[in-house]
Enzyme design. Structure first.
Site, PDB file in Angstrom:
ATOM      1  N   PRO A   1       0.825  -1.208   0.000  1.00 60.44           N
ATOM      2  CG  PRO A   1      -0.406  -1.350   1.972  1.00 60.44           C
ATOM      3  CD  PRO A   1       0.640  -2.048   1.178  1.00 60.44           C
TER       4      PRO A   1
ATOM      5  N   GLY B   1       2.081   5.112   0.793  1.00 64.61           N
ATOM      6  CA  GLY B   1       2.025   6.094   1.885  1.00 64.61           C
ATOM      7  C   GLY B   1       1.608   5.510   3.211  1.00 64.61           C
TER       8      GLY B   1
ATOM      9  CG  LEU C   1       3.696  -1.450   5.092  1.00 62.61           C
ATOM     10  CD1 LEU C   1       2.543  -2.324   4.609  1.00 62.61           C
ATOM     11  CD2 LEU C   1       4.491  -2.217   6.143  1.00 62.61           C
TER      12      LEU C   1
ATOM     13  CG  ASP D   1      11.783   3.717   3.988  1.00 60.12           C
ATOM     14  OD1 ASP D   1      12.029   3.548   5.192  1.00 60.12           O
ATOM     15  OD2 ASP D   1      10.676   4.076   3.545  1.00 60.12           O
TER      16      ASP D   1
HETATM   17  O1  PMV Z   1       8.807   5.401   4.869  1.00 62.76           O
HETATM   18  P1  PMV Z   1       8.255   5.373   6.222  1.00 62.76           P
HETATM   19  O2  PMV Z   1       6.924   6.008   6.348  1.00 62.76           O
HETATM   20  O3  PMV Z   1       8.377   4.030   6.878  1.00 62.76           O
HETATM   21  O4  PMV Z   1       9.127   6.353   7.162  1.00 62.76           O
HETATM   22  C1  PMV Z   1      10.479   6.469   7.059  1.00 62.76           C
HETATM   23  C2  PMV Z   1      11.059   6.688   8.393  1.00 62.76           C
HETATM   24  C3  PMV Z   1      11.287   8.111   8.858  1.00 62.76           C
HETATM   25  O5  PMV Z   1      12.214   7.997   9.942  1.00 62.76           O
HETATM   26  C4  PMV Z   1      10.011   8.730   9.362  1.00 62.76           C
HETATM   27  C5  PMV Z   1      11.883   8.993   7.771  1.00 62.76           C
HETATM   28  C6  PMV Z   1      13.286   8.606   7.369  1.00 62.76           C
HETATM   29  O6  PMV Z   1      13.703   9.063   6.307  1.00 62.76           O
HETATM   30  O7  PMV Z   1      13.968   7.865   8.078  1.00 62.76           O
END
Ligand code: PMV
Length: 322
Positions: free
Chosen positions: A103, A105, A108, A154
């Site tokens: 999904p 935004g 994940l 990520d």
């Molecule tokens: O991509 P997400 O929504 O899992 O978030 C990434 C994690 C954050 O720490 C909020 C942003 C980052 O760049 O590390």
């Protein structure tokens, strides 16, 4: 050349989101139940991209199109670093088709997974077998387009496709998780772009740096203790891991990235017997996770669904042998 098909997993952050942007450690794991697939089919003329919604030529893609950016990054990188392979196909012509069950935004890692799959597919087409850090560095460029000032966690966990201990600016440490952890991932169904929450946290931090730095350090402490537990096999440590997840959620609330819907799912999971629960990722929507056992997985799933979770994924982290 025949068809190339490459998949990249989703991911979830166990501990440390947001604080990781400010230099604290975080720990993330792949979620293989959801994934993005890039299928590359050599063609007659030009480079094309195809999603469920549209088909378009690479040359017509707008500058902010991360799919097109991924193709270009991989092509340029392979041309510079794998020049011998470049000579094998001077006039590339192919279509890359994207499919994803992750999904959007929702924390994940959908963006990182799609871009990772594209980079790997194009590199394979160029006969370049890129190492995880090469893929991760390329995908980081697209993460910047999607997330503003991402930490890089990520792209790292998705490109390595294994648990990672991540500190911004240091080489990522792939981690062997020995503790078997059963996680349920509950989706609020609320679309919440990470870019927005990261920007809001930055604005709040710049208004009150002392307070936010303390919160970030506390998150870092939680992450370090969680890592120690995850590297051990002793299941008696799981309740403490649950407490750490709860503590991380409280800190994220103070940082300002929770929401009534996330708090509601976290509360429901704990009431139904989860050892601990927290929001995961950017926050304000997207997903939360709950640490469960064989005994509590069923009741917690039911509780999450009754509390309004739009979908509940299940994943087990940890290896029994190396
Ligand atoms: O991509 P997400 O929504 O899992 O978030 C990434 C994690 C954050 O720490 C909020 C942003 C980052 O760049 O590390």
């Amino acid at each position: 050349m025949t068809m190339i098909s490459v998949s990249a997993p989703g991911k979830i952050i166990l501990v440390g989101e947001h604080a990781v942007v400010y230099g604290q450690p975080a720990l993330a794991v792949p979620v293989t139940h959801v994934y993005a697939t890039a299928t590359l089919l050599p063609g007659a003329a030009g480079i094309w991209l195809e999603t469920a919604e549209k088909r378009y030529a690479l040359d017509d893609a707008p500058a902010d199109d991360v799919l097109a950016k991924s193709v270009r990054l991989a092509m340029d990188y392979c041309a510079r670093h794998y020049p011998r392979q470049r000579q094998t196909s001077l006039f590339p012509a192919f279509t890359v088709t994207l499919n994803s069950t992750i999904p959007l935004g929702s924390g994940l890692g959908s963006g990182a997974a799609v871009c990772t799959a594209i980079v790997r597919a194009v590199a394979t087409y160029r006969h370049a077998n890129l190492a995880p850090h090469e893929v991760s560095n390329l995908v980081y460029e697209t993460e910047k387009m999607l997330h503003g000032t991402p930490s890089g966690i990520d792209n790292t966990v998705v490109a390595y496709a294994q648990p990672v201990w991540f500190i911004r600016g240091l080489p990522p440490e792939p981690l062997t998780v020995r503790q078997l952890c059963w996680l349920l991932i509950g989706d609020t169904g609320i679309y919440s772009p990470t870019k927005d929450t990261v920007a809001d946290v930055r604005a709040a931090w710049s208004r009150n740096q002392e307070h936010y730095s303390k919160l970030f350090s506390a998150v870092g402490g939680v992450a370090r203790e969680a890592r120690e537990i995850l590297e051990k096999t002793d299941p008696n440590l799981l309740p403490r891991l649950g407490e750490l997840l709860d503590r991380n959620h409280e800190l994220l609330r103070e940082i300002g990235v929770s929401s009534p819907e996330l708090d509601n799912l976290v509360h429901a999971a704990r009431e139904a017997g989860a050892l601990g629960a927290k929001l995961s990722g950017g926050g304000r929507g997207g997903n939360m996770l709950a640490l469960v056992t064989a005994k509590t997985a069923g009741p917690v799933r039911q509780a999450l669904e009754a509390a309004g979770a739009k979908r509940v994924l299940e994943t087990v982290v940890g290896v029994t042998e190396e």
